[in-house]
Write an enzyme that holds these catalytic residues in place. Structure first.
Site, PDB file in Angstrom:
ATOM      1  N   ASP A 189       0.787  -1.236   0.000  1.00 19.81           N
ATOM      2  CA  ASP A 189       0.000   0.000   0.000  1.00 19.81           C
ATOM      3  C   ASP A 189       0.817   1.283   0.000  1.00 19.81           C
ATOM      4  O   ASP A 189       0.250   2.370  -0.133  1.00 19.81           O
ATOM      5  CB  ASP A 189      -0.922   0.020   1.216  1.00 19.81           C
ATOM      6  CG  ASP A 189      -1.941  -1.102   1.182  1.00 19.81           C
ATOM      7  OD1 ASP A 189      -2.332  -1.506   0.076  1.00 19.81           O
ATOM      8  OD2 ASP A 189      -2.336  -1.578   2.268  1.00 19.81           O
ATOM      9  N   ASP A 213       0.443   5.497   2.240  1.00 18.85           N
ATOM     10  CA  ASP A 213      -0.390   4.898   3.277  1.00 18.85           C
ATOM     11  C   ASP A 213       0.154   5.321   4.642  1.00 18.85           C
ATOM     12  O   ASP A 213       0.293   6.503   4.905  1.00 18.85           O
ATOM     13  CB  ASP A 213      -0.440   3.377   3.105  1.00 18.85           C
ATOM     14  CG  ASP A 213      -1.574   2.740   3.888  1.00 18.85           C
ATOM     15  OD1 ASP A 213      -2.634   3.378   4.029  1.00 18.85           O
ATOM     16  OD2 ASP A 213      -1.409   1.610   4.360  1.00 18.85           O
ATOM     17  N   ASP A 217       3.549   0.863  10.371  1.00 13.07           N
ATOM     18  CA  ASP A 217       2.497  -0.085  10.740  1.00 13.07           C
ATOM     19  C   ASP A 217       3.121  -1.241  11.513  1.00 13.07           C
ATOM     20  O   ASP A 217       4.121  -1.826  11.063  1.00 13.07           O
ATOM     21  CB  ASP A 217       1.798  -0.650   9.497  1.00 13.07           C
ATOM     22  CG  ASP A 217       0.777   0.307   8.909  1.00 13.07           C
ATOM     23  OD1 ASP A 217       0.728   1.471   9.345  1.00 13.07           O
ATOM     24  OD2 ASP A 217       0.040  -0.103   7.994  1.00 13.07           O
ATOM     25  N   ARG A 269      -3.844   9.105  13.968  1.00 13.44           N
ATOM     26  CA  ARG A 269      -3.086   7.877  14.207  1.00 13.44           C
ATOM     27  C   ARG A 269      -1.660   8.157  14.694  1.00 13.44           C
ATOM     28  O   ARG A 269      -0.686   7.828  14.029  1.00 13.44           O
ATOM     29  CB  ARG A 269      -3.055   6.992  12.967  1.00 13.44           C
ATOM     30  CG  ARG A 269      -4.425   6.527  12.514  1.00 13.44           C
ATOM     31  CD  ARG A 269      -4.330   5.481  11.411  1.00 13.44           C
ATOM     32  NE  ARG A 269      -5.667   5.020  11.017  1.00 13.44           N
ATOM     33  CZ  ARG A 269      -5.884   4.041  10.153  1.00 13.44           C
ATOM     34  NH1 ARG A 269      -4.864   3.421   9.573  1.00 13.44           N
ATOM     35  NH2 ARG A 269      -7.113   3.680   9.847  1.00 13.44           N
TER      36      ARG A 269
END
Length: 411
Positions: A189, A213, A217, A269
């Protein structure tokens, strides 16, 4: 003696107090005095005070804190040192001198450095193997405009001193992986650093921005991760901890997010947490658009001694508790029934968002969970560190991001 006693009786009470205080040992007051604000965070105190750092690079591994612990498995006499001299990339057949060659063709403990400043455009994501340190000190290294980094089922990895930006989505294709294994990699992504089913990873002093993205992560059962001293800016979805609402195995995830600088122009986030535990401590938040810290699926978040500077004229709430969504019947992203609402309310009561000694400016506010005890990180001796007063964070995070280090000078 008679003169002394007569004179003592004639002195007023305030004067007596002053005389007595003058004879009290100074050490009696030291315990009650206000501690001075921390000037350098403990990671930087360890790694930045050595002018001979270029000849003693392995010292870096012993400076980590938080859930990653000390990275002592990355050092020793058996380490292979590899210098990147060529910024080009071939995803399937990497040439000697390139970054991908060092990461995939060498075995054992690998310590990678760079000969000079480089802009590296990766044809496909770089699969970083276990016991690998990528050390950007001494050069300005940009990983940009192509694939970026993926850590898939690995352990004992350090990523230090790099600049990640404009990472692009990649189609599925073959790629050379660790141990010289040609692998089929699915579509990606455009994350800057994606950590999958991995343990004991330290991401420190990197600059990350403007990727397609996420910037970092941490997913699919990864744990014992420390994310420290990074500068995140100009990005929407900054950091995701936890793969998906239905991936229960992330309940064992433990991540320390410490001494980072978020902003300017970060939307949300920072991090967003599903299921697991995050100790978010001593970070500077320079505004947000949607929220700073959020989560769903029963996460535990200890927000400790962070400095939150709310945006002018925008949302002031630091935290975001994402509601329960019933997606099992493809009914969309909304609460679809009275039962869903009840489950949503029950789930909120099991979440544990706690703010401890955070400092709020410009109207920022944090809604801690009610009736829940603060869950301590439970660090071991090698993981623990001193938490600074939040008011010192402008100073302590001033050097967040990739450092510009020169040989013979403190980094």
């Amino acid at each position: 003696m008679v003169f002394f006693r007569d004179s003592w009786r004639s002195i007023s009470i305030p004067v007596i107090v002053i005389i007595l205080l003058a004879f009290v040992a100074p050490s009696s007051f030291a315990k009650a005095s206000v501690r001075p604000l921390m000037q350098v965070n403990p990671i930087d105190l360890c790694l930045r005070g050595n002018p001979n750092w270029s000849n003693q690079r392995q010292q870096l591994a012993m400076c980590s804190v938080g859930f990653a612990g000390k990275m002592k498995n990355n050092i020793g006499n058996e380490v292979s040192f590899y210098v990147v001299t060529d910024p080009s990339d071939d995803a399937v057949d990497p040439k000697p001198g390139t970054l991908r060659y060092g990461v995939t063709r060498l075995s054992g403990k690998i310590w990678i450095t760079f000969k000079r400043d480089m802009n590296i455009k990766l044809e496909k994501p770089l699969l970083v193997g276990s016991f690998t340190t990528i050390d950007g000190r001494g050069a300005s290294i940009h990983i940009a405009r192509g694939g970026c980094f993926m850590l898939d089922r690995v352990t004992n990895v350090i990523i230090h001193g790099l600049r990640f930006h404009h990472c692009r989505p990649q189609t599925a294709g073959d790629v050379m992986g660790p141990g010289s294994k040609l692998m089929r990699l699915g579509a990606t992504d455009g994350d800057a650093i994606r950590i999958v089913a991995s343990t004991k990873v330290w991401i420190d002093h990197n600059t990350l921005y403007k990727c397609e993205d996420g910037l970092i992560d941490v997913t699919l059962g990864s744990t014992n991760i420390t994310i420290s001293n990074n500068w995140f800016r100009d990005h929407d979805k900054v950091m995701l901890l936890g793969h998906a609402d239905d991936f229960y195995d992330d309940k064992n995830m433990k991540v320390t997010v410490v001494f980072n600088h978020f902003g300017p122009n970060c939307n949300q986030r920072m991090p967003r947490v599903r299921w697991g535990y995050a100790h978010v401590v001593n970070n500077l938040y320079q505004g947000w658009e949607h929220y700073a810290i959020g989560g769903s699926m029963n996460p535990s978040i200890k927000s400790e001694a962070n400095l939150f500077v709310a945006p002018t004229g925008g949302k002031k709430e630091v935290d975001y508790h994402e509601p329960y969504f019933n997606c099992s019947a493809n009914r969309g992203w909304k609460i679809t029934s009275r039962l869903d609402y009840i489950v949503d309310e029950m789930e909120k009561k099991s979440w544990n968002f706690q703010s401890v000694r955070d400092y709020f400016e410009n109207g920022a506010l944090f809604r801690s969970s009610e009736g829940q005890a603060v869950i301590k990180p439970g660090y071991t001796k090698e993981q623990e560190f001193e938490v600074a007063d939040a008011r010192a964070l402008r100073s302590l995070t001033r050097s967040a991001g990739a450092l510009r280090c020169h040989e013979g000078v403190n980094c």
